[in-house]
Design a protein around this motif. Structure first.
Motif, mmCIF file in Angstrom:
data_model
loop_
_atom_site.group_PDB
_atom_site.id
_atom_site.type_symbol
_atom_site.label_atom_id
_atom_site.label_comp_id
_atom_site.label_asym_id
_atom_site.label_seq_id
_atom_site.Cartn_x
_atom_site.Cartn_y
_atom_site.Cartn_z
ATOM 1 N N ASP A 1 -9.384 33.501 -24.806
ATOM 2 C CA ASP A 1 -9.515 32.046 -24.933
ATOM 3 C C ASP A 1 -9.098 31.439 -23.613
ATOM 4 O OD1 ASP A 1 -9.603 29.420 -25.658
ATOM 5 O OD2 ASP A 1 -7.855 29.481 -26.981
ATOM 6 N N SER B 1 -9.817 27.901 -21.194
ATOM 7 C CA SER B 1 -10.473 26.627 -20.915
ATOM 8 C C SER B 1 -11.057 26.603 -19.508
ATOM 9 C CB SER B 1 -9.472 25.473 -21.082
ATOM 10 O OG SER B 1 -8.395 25.606 -20.154
ATOM 11 N N GLN C 1 -3.626 30.817 -18.968
ATOM 12 C CA GLN C 1 -5.011 30.397 -18.796
ATOM 13 C C GLN C 1 -6.036 31.398 -19.328
ATOM 14 O OE1 GLN C 1 -5.808 29.220 -14.744
ATOM 15 N NE2 GLN C 1 -3.914 28.067 -14.561
#
Length: 328
Positions: free
Chosen positions: A61, A63, A164
Motif C-alpha cells: 500500500d 500513496s 511509504q
C-alpha cells in the motif's frame, strides 16, 4: 490517459526475487519524489503475477505509486530501447536483446536511466537495477528540509518501507492472523535459511543458533526457509520450532520465480509474511547475501547484539554487495 496528459512518469521494471524488487521499488518511490514524476512499479512479469496483471498493489500500500500500469500513448521514452516495448518484462527484454547478459554488472546502463540525473525531458523514463540505487541518490536527499536528511542508506530504506510502502491489508491480515493463531511467544529467534538457488553453510546456522539458545534456552524458533528438507529437519531436531505454511518445489529448485508454482501471487504473499515475521522476532540469524534477509533486518527493531549475519566475514559476499551498490 491520452496525449494531452501533462504528467511525467517513472516506470520501474524489476527482475529477481522479492528483496531485490522491493529495493527497486524503494528507489523508484524516492526518484519520483525528487523529480515530481508519477511512479509506476511494474510487477506484471511472471514472477509474482498469475495473469500478467500488475500485482504490486496486492503486496503493498503506497500513496506514492500509481495503482495501475496505464501510461500515455505516443509519449517520449528514455532509454529509447523501451520505445514500443514498455509492456515487456525486464527478463524478456534481456532474453530477446542480450541473452548472455542476464548477470552482467553493466547491462543496466542500456535499459535504465541514471538515477543521479534528475533532469530528463522525456515523458516516461524507465528505471531498472538488480537491487536498489539508494547510494546513487542519497546526496539528493540531504536537503535539511527533506524527511530523509541525516539518514544513511539503510535508514532511508527503512523509513520508506515503514512509512511509504507498507504491506497491503491482505498481507498485514495474514501476518496478524498467524501471530494470533499460534499465540506468538514471548522470546523468538528468527532463523532465515536459504538453501536452493543460494546455498549457505548450514554449520554456520547451527553454531549461531546454539549460541543464542545458550542465552535464551526457552526461546522459540521461527524458521523461514526455501527448502522443505531443511524445514523438516529443524522441526525434528529442535523443540519449539514453528513455521508458516507455504508451497515448496521439488528437488532444490527455487521457491520464487518458479514456473511450476501453482499460485505466484500467493507465493509472493507467503514470502512477505515470512519477512515481516522475521522482523518481529527478538533475535535474528540470517545470510547477509540475501536481500530478503537484509530487508527483514532493516524492518526490525532488534538490537545489534541480538543479530547474527552468518556471512559477515565472507569477503566474496561483501565484495559483491559493494559492487552492486556502487557500480553506476
Amino acid at each position: 490517459m491520452n496525449q494531452s496528459d501533462n504528467n511525467k512518469y517513472l516506470l520501474v521494471k524489476t527482475k529477481g526475487g522479492m528483496g531485490n524488487r522491493m529495493l527497486c521499488a524503494v528507489t523508484g518511490i524516492l526518484y519520483g519524489q525528487l523529480t515530481g514524476r508519477l511512479a509506476v512499479i511494474d510487477w506484471r512479469d511472471a514472477s509474482y503475477s498469475n495473469d500478467g496483471s500488475n500485482t504490486f498493489s496486492r503486496f503493498f500500500d503506497s500513496s506514492q505509486v500509481l495503482p495501475e500500469t496505464i501510461l500515455p500513448k505516443n509519449a517520449s521514452i528514455r532509454p529509447h530501447i523501451w520505445t514500443g516495448q514498455l509492456h515487456k518484462s525486464m527478463s524478456t527484454m534481456l532474453s530477446e536483446n542480450d541473452p548472455d547478459k542476464h548477470r552482467s554488472i553493466w547491462i543496466h546502463r542500456k535499459y535504465s536511466i541514471d538515477v543521479r540525473r534528475l533532469d530528463y525531458d522525456e515523458d516516461i523514463v524507465v528505471f531498472w537495477y538488480y537491487t536498489g540505487r539508494i547510494n546513487a541518490i542519497k546526496t539528493k536527499l540531504q536537503n535539511p528540509y527533506c524527511v530523509f536528511a541525516g539518514l544513511d542508506s539503510d535508514g532511508i530504506i527503512r523509513k520508506v518501507l515503514l512509512e511509504q510502502m507498507k504491506p497491503s491489508d491482505e498481507v498485514r491480515c495474514r501476518i496478524d492472523d498467524y501471530k494470533s493463531a499460534i499465540d506468538w511467544p514471548e522470546k523468538v529467534i528468527g532463523l532465515h535459511i536459504r538453501y536452493t538457488d543460494m546455498r549457505t553453510n548450514l554449520a554456520h546456522y547451527e553454531r549461531a543458533l546454539k549460541r543464542l539458545l545458550r542465552r535464551e534456552p526457552n526461546a522459540h524458533i521461527f524458521l523461514a526457509t526455501d527448502n522443505k528438507q531443511i524445514s523438516m529437519e529443524y522441526h525434528e531436531r529442535y523443540k519449539n520450532v514453528f513455521s508458516t505454511s507455504k508451497w515448496f518445489p521439488g528437488e532444490l529448485s527455487p521457491v520464487h520465480q518458479n514456473p511450476s508454482c501453482p499460485d505466484k501471487v500467493l507465493n509472493g504473499i507467503e514470502a512477505l509474511v515470512d519477512m515481516y515475521l522475521l522482523a518481529d522476532c527478538d533475535y535474528l540469524i540470517y545470510p547477509g547475501a540475501s536481500t530478503f534477509s537484509r530487508l527483514a533486518r532493516l524492518l526490525s527493531k532488534i538490537p545489534n547484539e541480538n543479530v547474527i549475519d552468518i556471512q559477515r566475514f565472507n569477503p566474496r559476499v561483501q565484495l559483491k554487495r559493494l559492487i552492486r551498490e556502487w557500480v553506476v
